[in-house]
Scaffold this motif. Structure first.
Motif, PDB file in Angstrom:
ATOM      1  N   ILE A  20       0.865  -1.182   0.000  1.00  0.00           N
ATOM      2  CA  ILE A  20       0.000   0.000   0.000  1.00  0.00           C
ATOM      3  C   ILE A  20       0.904   1.236   0.000  1.00  0.00           C
ATOM      4  O   ILE A  20       1.919   1.265   0.703  1.00  0.00           O
ATOM      5  CB  ILE A  20      -0.908   0.011   1.261  1.00  0.00           C
ATOM      6  N   PHE A  21       0.561   2.216  -0.810  1.00  0.00           N
ATOM      7  CA  PHE A  21       1.333   3.462  -0.789  1.00  0.00           C
ATOM      8  C   PHE A  21       0.889   4.328   0.396  1.00  0.00           C
ATOM      9  O   PHE A  21      -0.250   4.209   0.874  1.00  0.00           O
ATOM     10  CB  PHE A  21       1.141   4.237  -2.095  1.00  0.00           C
ATOM     11  N   LEU A  22       1.809   5.182   0.842  1.00  0.00           N
ATOM     12  CA  LEU A  22       1.479   6.110   1.927  1.00  0.00           C
ATOM     13  C   LEU A  22       1.880   7.520   1.491  1.00  0.00           C
ATOM     14  O   LEU A  22       3.051   7.768   1.182  1.00  0.00           O
ATOM     15  CB  LEU A  22       2.231   5.716   3.209  1.00  0.00           C
ATOM     16  N   LEU A  23       0.893   8.401   1.428  1.00  0.00           N
ATOM     17  CA  LEU A  23       1.160   9.808   1.103  1.00  0.00           C
ATOM     18  C   LEU A  23       1.072  10.619   2.390  1.00  0.00           C
ATOM     19  O   LEU A  23       0.012  10.668   3.025  1.00  0.00           O
ATOM     20  CB  LEU A  23       0.132  10.321   0.087  1.00  0.00           C
ATOM     21  N   VAL A  24       2.204  11.213   2.781  1.00  0.00           N
ATOM     22  CA  VAL A  24       2.225  12.015   4.004  1.00  0.00           C
ATOM     23  C   VAL A  24       2.448  13.477   3.636  1.00  0.00           C
ATOM     24  O   VAL A  24       3.461  13.833   3.029  1.00  0.00           O
ATOM     25  CB  VAL A  24       3.339  11.550   4.966  1.00  0.00           C
ATOM     26  N   ASP A  25       1.487  14.301   3.985  1.00  0.00           N
ATOM     27  CA  ASP A  25       1.572  15.737   3.735  1.00  0.00           C
ATOM     28  C   ASP A  25       2.280  16.370   4.934  1.00  0.00           C
ATOM     29  O   ASP A  25       1.738  16.406   6.035  1.00  0.00           O
ATOM     30  CB  ASP A  25       0.141  16.270   3.575  1.00  0.00           C
TER      31      ASP A  25
ATOM     32  N   TYR B  35      11.838   3.309   1.793  1.00  0.00           N
ATOM     33  CA  TYR B  35      10.468   2.880   1.478  1.00  0.00           C
ATOM     34  C   TYR B  35      10.027   3.433   0.128  1.00  0.00           C
ATOM     35  O   TYR B  35       9.746   4.621   0.006  1.00  0.00           O
ATOM     36  CB  TYR B  35       9.499   3.352   2.571  1.00  0.00           C
ATOM     37  N   ASP B  36       9.942   2.560  -0.865  1.00  0.00           N
ATOM     38  CA  ASP B  36       9.552   3.049  -2.190  1.00  0.00           C
ATOM     39  C   ASP B  36       8.033   3.160  -2.329  1.00  0.00           C
ATOM     40  O   ASP B  36       7.526   3.461  -3.407  1.00  0.00           O
ATOM     41  CB  ASP B  36      10.151   2.179  -3.296  1.00  0.00           C
ATOM     42  N   ASN B  37       7.324   2.909  -1.231  1.00  0.00           N
ATOM     43  CA  ASN B  37       5.864   3.108  -1.231  1.00  0.00           C
ATOM     44  C   ASN B  37       5.484   4.414  -0.516  1.00  0.00           C
ATOM     45  O   ASN B  37       4.320   4.666  -0.263  1.00  0.00           O
ATOM     46  CB  ASN B  37       5.164   1.936  -0.529  1.00  0.00           C
ATOM     47  N   LEU B  38       6.501   5.218  -0.221  1.00  0.00           N
ATOM     48  CA  LEU B  38       6.276   6.452   0.543  1.00  0.00           C
ATOM     49  C   LEU B  38       6.349   7.676  -0.373  1.00  0.00           C
ATOM     50  O   LEU B  38       7.264   7.798  -1.197  1.00  0.00           O
ATOM     51  CB  LEU B  38       7.351   6.558   1.637  1.00  0.00           C
ATOM     52  N   ILE B  39       5.376   8.552  -0.239  1.00  0.00           N
ATOM     53  CA  ILE B  39       5.388   9.825  -0.970  1.00  0.00           C
ATOM     54  C   ILE B  39       5.196  10.937   0.057  1.00  0.00           C
ATOM     55  O   ILE B  39       4.229  10.915   0.817  1.00  0.00           O
ATOM     56  CB  ILE B  39       4.245   9.896  -2.010  1.00  0.00           C
ATOM     57  N   ILE B  40       6.136  11.866   0.096  1.00  0.00           N
ATOM     58  CA  ILE B  40       6.002  12.997   1.015  1.00  0.00           C
ATOM     59  C   ILE B  40       5.660  14.245   0.208  1.00  0.00           C
ATOM     60  O   ILE B  40       6.232  14.490  -0.857  1.00  0.00           O
ATOM     61  CB  ILE B  40       7.297  13.204   1.829  1.00  0.00           C
TER      62      ILE B  40
END
Lengths: 362, 362
Positions: free
Chosen positions: A181-186, A207-212
């Motif tokens: 699962i991807f995780l988008l953290v604002d 973590y290649d599923n992490l988007i900041i």
């Protein structure tokens, strides 16, 4: 599905026939400190190159952001404010079922719906129940009703908007990685206080599923320049974003501003973190003494007050009409009392002025 | 589906190890005249309000555009360059089958495909066959293969990009109205010459199926400021656009620029129209004397040359490496010879320099 937000001072003033210049705006959460910008140089550079197209690949812009955040240039995508990146990300075919931790910034849901995605509401108050042993079955039991799809991506704002509460996300990112699962953290509000240990920015490579997601809007108080960026080490996601990117979406003012922010004095960070940490603590203590309200323990430049026996909408209107003060009501937020308000932290004497008015009212 | 365009000077210079400052760029079509802008005032206003959110409804911005184009404010929608409006328009559920008159600006097709719409290629060379008696059956016979859906919207750029040829659209707009088809006309280049009689801007109120697109990018040479606008009297379309509009997509530089453009001297229009009309005619006559090429009779600040016995890609590379000159090749355009190039009209002596080089080459 019109966009509704705080900070819409102009429209409210037109509606109630008020003088915009006299309004004290507690509804938008912008840094009260401004970084030093040489506006003469800015104007000179804009004048010189306003008739040229921005570099469609934003090489120099990305180098500057890379320098400012100590992030590999190849991990960076840029957008016309964080908003454009939210809309672009949620257009990707990779993300069909969007899990949003609420209450939160309303544009995640709006972007999902406009892009015809399936939205799954997740109660952020239960997020601490996700620990290192949580399985996908536990997650389903905790969050999903029967027949609801497992999200492809989870979204949250850390510290949370509107509560300002910050969460340790180490368990969540591990859970997401394990379950594809991807995780988008604002992290738009993370630099206002000493939140370094909560930021996932150093986990981007791991973590290649992490988007900041971040932007110059809030912390650098460069709201009108419109520049946001994502950090992500996943090549497929970066390529997918580039494939759908609208050309020339970044304006030259944003390019020039970030050039100057690269040389920003570290004092600016210290001054901001120091002020908001102390002021947040001071206001928390003051408001905690008032009965009939609950106040959040915030790590952001704002906090939330829940009114136990008053109507938030009425309070907002009263403050606006009688005191020229604008606060944010939260009746369109999920998983939070409808009678809650969000208050931005401003200069001390202004915060005290509002406290005096509110403590009389409650 | 990466965006590919002219004007990508920086990337080409990196690729071929060239000095960007030495390149003469004939690939982007920006006005060689710049309107007078008071950059000191601009910087002062930006400095004052950069930490505020733009008005989410853009009241003042729309009033300024209304003033500049003599258009009812309620007919105006604004975007982060014309590009954002193209993407927003083609996301609307009203438009499922998109008829694009080619050759043309590539973003109409790219936006349609990214928004998962059905694209129908229409050959602009046949557009004059649409007359006042054309029925939907005639149109199908002229343009559509069997089993192809009738477009919900037709799109063209007038004057055309890349040929510069201008078309009288009175028959087309009537045909569209009669058959419940929308018509999007991109008039980005119309003000460069005396094209007033071809503009549909005065038909906005009469035809609620008409959408006109324009921007400050080309004519006002305000490329880096990013501001586009549509004019349309159809309330449903305007409401639909507002419903999906990303908040705060217009930056403060664009807002400040348009404020100043409102007071622009009419001399700027005259000077531009006069120069490009004469220079276009002069260049047409010069190039017409060369054998083995065809040149378009353009009403825009550029024209197209089709090479009868030379390879356009080779010519582009040769000019770049040997002469530091960048031209636009058109091999990814439809309904035009692959060996065509687009040449922007620049200052006289620069145009002559290119002519001398090319006439030696052909």
């Amino acid at each position: 599905m019109l966009s509704t937000h705080g900070a819409n001072v102009k429209q409210l003033c037109i509606k109630y026939n008020l003088n915009e210049d006299k309004i004290t705006d507690f509804s938008s959460n912008i840094n009260i400190f401004k970084p030093h910008i040489n506006y003469e140089l800015l104007a000179e550079n804009i004048s010189f190159s306003i008739n040229r197209y921005p570099d469609i690949e934003y090489s120099e812009l990305k180098e500057n952001i890379s320098h400012l955040y100590k992030i590999d240039k190849n991990y960076i995508q840029v957008g016309n404010g964080a908003t454009e990146l939210i809309y672009d990300l949620l257009l990707l075919d990779e993300f069909k079922n969007i899990g949003i931790f609420n209450p939160t910034f309303s544009e995640y849901e709006r972007a999902s719906l406009i892009n015809k995605k399936n939205v799954i509401d997740l109660d952020i108050n239960k997020i601490d129940q996700i620990d290192e042993n949580t399985t996908i079955k536990d997650f389903k039991n905790l969050y999903l009703q029967e027949n609801v799809n497992i999200p492809d991506i989870l979204i949250l704002c850390n510290p949370n908007n509107p509560t300002g509460i910050i969460t340790n996300l180490q368990n969540l990112i591990k859970f997401c990685k394990k379950n594809n699962i991807f995780l988008l953290v604002d992290e738009t509000f993370i630099d206002f206080m000493y939140n370094e240990n909560f930021s996932l920015i150093s986990n981007i490579k791991l973590y290649d599923n992490l988007i900041i997601l971040n932007a110059i809007t809030k912390f650098f108080a460069m709201t009108g320049a419109r520049l946001g960026y994502t950090f992500c080490s996943n090549k497929d996601i970066n390529r997918a974003l580039e494939k759908i990117k609208k050309p020339w979406s970044i304006n030259i003012l944003a390019e020039e501003v970030i050039k100057q922010l690269c040389n920003i004095n570290t004092d600016f960070y210290e001054k901001t973190k120091n002020y908001f940490t102390n002021e947040s603590k001071r206001l928390y203590d003051k408001y905690s003494s008032i009965k009939n309200i609950s106040i959040t323990n915030s790590s952001a430049p704002f906090f939330t007050i829940s009114l136990h026996d008053k109507n938030a909408q009425e309070l907002q209107k009263k403050l606006l009409l009688e005191k020229n003060i604008l606060i944010r009501t939260l009746n369109n937020y999920k998983n939070i009392s409808k009678n809650s308000i969000r208050i931005a932290i401003k200069e001390k004497h202004i915060n005290d002025m509002l406290f005096d008015i509110l403590s009389d009212y409650f």
